[in-house]
Write an enzyme that holds these catalytic residues in place. Structure first.
Site, PDB file in Angstrom:
ATOM      1  N   GLY A 151       0.811  -1.217   0.000  1.00  0.00           N
ATOM      2  CA  GLY A 151       0.000   0.000   0.000  1.00  0.00           C
ATOM      3  C   GLY A 151       0.845   1.268   0.000  1.00  0.00           C
ATOM      4  O   GLY A 151       1.710   1.433   0.853  1.00  0.00           O
ATOM      5  N   ASN A 200      -2.547  -8.953  11.407  1.00  0.00           N
ATOM      6  CA  ASN A 200      -1.500  -7.943  11.278  1.00  0.00           C
ATOM      7  C   ASN A 200      -2.055  -6.545  11.495  1.00  0.00           C
ATOM      8  O   ASN A 200      -3.221  -6.265  11.232  1.00  0.00           O
ATOM      9  CB  ASN A 200      -0.792  -8.058   9.910  1.00  0.00           C
ATOM     10  CG  ASN A 200      -1.468  -7.236   8.829  1.00  0.00           C
ATOM     11  OD1 ASN A 200      -1.277  -6.023   8.736  1.00  0.00           O
ATOM     12  ND2 ASN A 200      -2.276  -7.894   8.002  1.00  0.00           N
ATOM     13  N   ASN A 218      -7.135   0.711  -1.991  1.00  0.00           N
ATOM     14  CA  ASN A 218      -7.417   0.088  -0.697  1.00  0.00           C
ATOM     15  C   ASN A 218      -8.332   1.048   0.046  1.00  0.00           C
ATOM     16  O   ASN A 218      -7.884   2.093   0.508  1.00  0.00           O
ATOM     17  CB  ASN A 218      -6.097  -0.123   0.055  1.00  0.00           C
ATOM     18  CG  ASN A 218      -6.322  -0.579   1.486  1.00  0.00           C
ATOM     19  OD1 ASN A 218      -7.445  -0.808   1.912  1.00  0.00           O
ATOM     20  ND2 ASN A 218      -5.235  -0.718   2.235  1.00  0.00           N
ATOM     21  N   CYS A 255      -9.397   2.174   4.759  1.00  0.00           N
ATOM     22  CA  CYS A 255      -8.559   3.112   5.493  1.00  0.00           C
ATOM     23  C   CYS A 255      -9.459   4.119   6.174  1.00  0.00           C
ATOM     24  O   CYS A 255     -10.506   4.469   5.644  1.00  0.00           O
ATOM     25  CB  CYS A 255      -7.642   3.877   4.543  1.00  0.00           C
ATOM     26  SG  CYS A 255      -6.565   2.824   3.614  1.00  0.00           S
ATOM     27  N   GLY A 303      -7.176 -16.284   2.012  1.00  0.00           N
ATOM     28  CA  GLY A 303      -6.956 -17.653   2.465  1.00  0.00           C
ATOM     29  C   GLY A 303      -6.633 -18.672   1.394  1.00  0.00           C
ATOM     30  O   GLY A 303      -6.677 -19.883   1.647  1.00  0.00           O
TER      31      GLY A 303
HETATM   32  C1  FMN Z   1       1.334  -8.478   6.354  1.00  0.00           C
HETATM   33  C2  FMN Z   1       0.204  -8.034   5.474  1.00  0.00           C
HETATM   34  C3  FMN Z   1       0.219  -6.756   4.908  1.00  0.00           C
HETATM   35  C4  FMN Z   1      -0.815  -6.317   4.104  1.00  0.00           C
HETATM   36  N1  FMN Z   1      -0.761  -5.080   3.545  1.00  0.00           N
HETATM   37  C5  FMN Z   1      -1.771  -4.656   2.739  1.00  0.00           C
HETATM   38  C6  FMN Z   1      -1.726  -3.372   2.114  1.00  0.00           C
HETATM   39  O1  FMN Z   1      -0.762  -2.612   2.265  1.00  0.00           O
HETATM   40  N2  FMN Z   1      -2.778  -2.992   1.327  1.00  0.00           N
HETATM   41  C7  FMN Z   1      -3.846  -3.825   1.109  1.00  0.00           C
HETATM   42  O2  FMN Z   1      -4.771  -3.454   0.378  1.00  0.00           O
HETATM   43  N3  FMN Z   1      -3.910  -5.054   1.671  1.00  0.00           N
HETATM   44  C8  FMN Z   1      -2.894  -5.477   2.474  1.00  0.00           C
HETATM   45  N4  FMN Z   1      -2.963  -6.736   3.039  1.00  0.00           N
HETATM   46  C9  FMN Z   1      -4.115  -7.609   2.767  1.00  0.00           C
HETATM   47  C10 FMN Z   1      -3.794  -8.638   1.685  1.00  0.00           C
HETATM   48  O3  FMN Z   1      -3.456  -8.015   0.473  1.00  0.00           O
HETATM   49  C11 FMN Z   1      -4.967  -9.612   1.487  1.00  0.00           C
HETATM   50  O4  FMN Z   1      -6.115  -8.891   1.091  1.00  0.00           O
HETATM   51  C12 FMN Z   1      -5.311 -10.380   2.738  1.00  0.00           C
HETATM   52  O5  FMN Z   1      -4.132 -10.730   3.443  1.00  0.00           O
HETATM   53  C13 FMN Z   1      -6.124 -11.636   2.463  1.00  0.00           C
HETATM   54  O6  FMN Z   1      -5.414 -12.537   1.642  1.00  0.00           O
HETATM   55  P1  FMN Z   1      -4.603 -13.806   2.224  1.00  0.00           P
HETATM   56  O7  FMN Z   1      -5.529 -14.527   3.153  1.00  0.00           O
HETATM   57  O8  FMN Z   1      -4.204 -14.595   1.029  1.00  0.00           O
HETATM   58  O9  FMN Z   1      -3.434 -13.228   2.956  1.00  0.00           O
HETATM   59  C14 FMN Z   1      -1.916  -7.184   3.859  1.00  0.00           C
HETATM   60  C15 FMN Z   1      -1.931  -8.463   4.419  1.00  0.00           C
HETATM   61  C16 FMN Z   1      -0.894  -8.898   5.211  1.00  0.00           C
HETATM   62  C17 FMN Z   1      -0.944 -10.289   5.800  1.00  0.00           C
END
Ligand code: FMN
Ligand code: FAD
Ligand code: FES
Lengths: 268, 313
Positions: free
Chosen positions: B48, B71, B130, B133, B249
């Site tokens: 982001g 997180n 995103n 926020c 997930g």
């Molecule tokens: C450590 C971490 C940092 C993330 N940073 C962002 C971010 O900066 N902007 C955003 O839109 N989503 C962010 N996400 C969300 C992920 O892009 C994703 O939508 C979310 O983790 C669900 O997918 P997953 O279950 O495969 O991790 C972050 C997720 C994690 C775990």
């Protein structure tokens, strides 16, 4: 935050890789303390003291970071304390178990300069990366290692075998000198700080902060190996940060900028 | 490779395959190169980005949770200018689609980011908003929780860019379909569902006989989020005409098929990569192999040409 000056001197860290390693065996070295012996030729041949490996443990969502305790030939060892979900599962690993590891990761301790005298200061499980350093550069090192009680001193077996002059402390006085590692370190520094060129420390954070303070007071260089909860282990998630004293870089990543960093950079 | 054509168009972003790395889990694309070749991916979404650099939240920032993690990184990032000067030139060398994820405190922040990225153009293949926020102008309520606020935000960004605009929604909303409709009418090109779900990690603390807690409030990601994400995609597919990118997930090729089956055109993977850094690189091949086994010459064939994908029975 882009870093302005490199944190580490030119360091021959090789790119991390994934390795499908195999458990050779485990040895108990104290109550809830064990050494896992792993056949991991790629990682073992590349690991530098202070670097870590990231182990996948069955169905657990996140890997677990462990310092390299010993590496020789194809063999890699990690020293671990049984703590929670992951390490409890590890105690059940038997010879032949597949070990999925990523490593070697992070930046280790700077190798010694010619003639440099290094004091290794370890608390508890923090002895792990220091034992590797001591075994690699024994002629440069002396060590002070502290444990809770005599039964845990076995967790420094590799350090003792390396022939590094080692002073042991225990909090309950059941082995070595009674008390904390900081007492003998303070005494040595007070006696003659010029006899120590650099201090390397790993252990609980209050201990690290105290060692860093002592080093600063006596003008001795000091590197500390930090621990933080990690997700990626490779510098992308920004989960493992610690605050720094550098306004240009408010946080550093333990996994990628560390785990070993100059003690003065950490805002304790 | 099997020769199966995995390419897909997601709201004007041409992807060679439908597997992307999710924002915040792949850095700026190069950090993980020793473990996964970015060229294998359909694309990736950058961490982001905000107008000014952000230090992020004070630690502790992460905790493991059943089936995933929580997180609260707090959008630590280098800021627009450093991104453009230092990161983008490196991204240009990658043979994969780069989607830039942006965040802001106000709608004008988003518009300004969209405008600057538009002026840069290549190698940026698209922008992902995103919207989870806090909206500073509205007492910190998230932009993505109110259809009217979201409409204004997307319209503001839309007015400043011709780049494909993806809008990434939170699962913690009253009616995700209504929000997606607002984004659609404001000119979004695709919906990304979902961001992390609000969650907490708690450690009880005893001081003598007094019980208190240490708590980490953050966003849940990983396997535990998957059923929630699947539901969001399925509900969106019924009513929204925009292509949908499924995220939440995903950790295997069968998870990918679940999202494709329910109507996603592409997927993003985050948390599962932490345990299995080579997953992203493997999935396109596994997907192609599975399609070949079914006799499909292309992903489009499996998804159906008349629509972006997804048939409920
Ligand atoms: C450590 C971490 C940092 C993330 N940073 C962002 C971010 O900066 N902007 C955003 O839109 N989503 C962010 N996400 C969300 C992920 O892009 C994703 O939508 C979310 O983790 C669900 O997918 P997953 O279950 O495969 O991790 C972050 C997720 C994690 C775990
Ligand atoms: C660079 C580095 C090197 C390490 N080296 C060693 C070592 O050589 N020997 C050793 O015994 N331990 C070491 N640790 C700590 C070790 O990672 C934890 O003890 C271990 O993760 C605990 O896992 P668990 O599942 O048993 O505990 P749980 O409490 O069930 O773990 C839950 C979560 O918290 C994390 N976690 C818990 N304690 C710590 C901790 N102290 N540091 C970081 N994350 C933690 C776990 O990784 C996991 O994500 C090191 C940590 C780091 C960051
Ligand atoms: S653990 Fe992800 S950046 Fe350090």
């Amino acid at each position: 935050m882009s870093r302005r000056a490199p944190l580490h001197p030119p360091f021959e860290a090789e790119a991390p890789g994934m390795e499908h390693a195999v458990l050779l065996g485990q040895r108990a070295v104290g109550p809830d303390l064990a050494v896992a012996e792993i056949a991991a030729p790629r990682t073992a041949s590349r690991a530098q003291p202070g670097q870590f490996v990231h182990l996948r443990i069955e169905e657990l969502p996140l890997r677990r970071p462990f310092s390299v305790y010993h590496a020789a030939g194809e063999r890699l060892e990690i020293l671990y304390r049984v703590k929670g979900r992951g390490t409890t599962r590890m105690t059940r690993w038997v010879p032949g178990t597949d070990v999925d590891l990523v490593g070697p990761l992070g930046h280790g301790f700077a190798p010694p300069a010619p003639g440099e005298r290094v004091v290794l200061v370890g608390g508890g499980i923090g002895v792990a990366p220091l034992a590797f350093y001591g075994a690699r550069y024994p002629e440069h090192c002396a060590a002070i290692v502290g444990f809770g009680t005599a039964a845990e001193v076995g967790a420094s077996d590799r350090l003792l075998q390396a022939g590094v002059a080692t002073l042991v402390t225990t909090e309950d006085g059941s082995a070595g000198q009674a008390g904390l590692v900081t007492a003998p370190l303070a005494a040595q520094l007070a006696a003659d700080p010029a006899r120590i060129d650099r201090i390397l420390a790993c252990g609980p954070e209050p201990m690290l902060a105290a060692v860093a303070r002592l080093a600063e007071q006596h003008g001795v260089a000091c590197e500390v190996a930090l621990e933080r909860e990690m997700a990626c282990g490779t510098g992308v998630c920004l989960g493992c940060v610690v605050p720094t004293t550098d306004p240009g870089q408010p946080y550093l990543r333990v996994c990628a900028d560390g785990p070993v960093v100059p003690a003065g950079l950490v805002r304790w | 490779m099997t020769g199966v054509d995995l390419s897909v168009d997601v709201g004007g972003v041409r992807l060679k395959n439908p597997v992307l790395a999710a924002s915040g889990t792949f850095g700026y694309g190069l950090e993980l190169a020793p473990l996964v070749d970015p060229a294998l991916l359909g694309g990736f979404v950058t961490k982001g980005l905000t107008l000014a650099a952000r230090a992020g939240n004070a630690p502790r920032r992460i905790a493991e949770a059943p089936g995933g993690m929580i997180n609260r990184i707090g959008l630590q990032n280098v800021g627009l200018e450093v991104f453009l000067q230092e990161k983008l030139p490196e991204l240009a060398r990658l043979d994969t689609a780069v989607i830039v994820n942006v965040s802001g405190d106000t709608a004008p922040d988003y518009a300004a980011l969209a405008g600057r990225l538009d002026a840069v153009g290549a190698p940026i293949a698209g922008i992902e908003l995103n919207v989870s926020c806090p909206n500073v102008a509205r007492g910190g309520r998230e932009f993505g929780t109110d259809p009217e606020v979201l409409f204004e935000l997307v319209a503001a960004a839309r007015s400043r860019t011709r780049l494909p605009l993806w809008v990434k929604l939170s699962p913690a909303v009253t009616d995700i379909v209504e929000l997606a409709a607002a984004a659609e009418s404001a000119g979004a090109d695709a919906i990304v569902a979902v961001n992390t779900a609000p969650a907490a990690f708690v450690e009880p603390v005893w001081e003598g006989s007094r019980l208190s807690a240490r708590i980490l409030r953050g966003g849940l990601s990983g396997q535990g989020l998957k059923p929630i994400a699947l539901r969001a995609v399925a509900d969106l597919r019924r009513t929204v005409r925009l292509p949908i990118v499924g995220v939440g997930g995903i950790g295997s090729v069968s998870d990918v098929f679940e999202f494709l089956a329910i109507g996603a055109s592409a997927v993003q993977i985050g948390t599962a990569s932490f345990a299995d850094p080579q997953l992203l690189g493997r999935l396109p091949g596994e997907l192609a192999a599975a399609l070949a086994e079914r006799g499909c010459a292309s992903l489009a064939e499996a998804l159906g040409r008349d629509r972006v994908g997804g048939r409920e029975r």
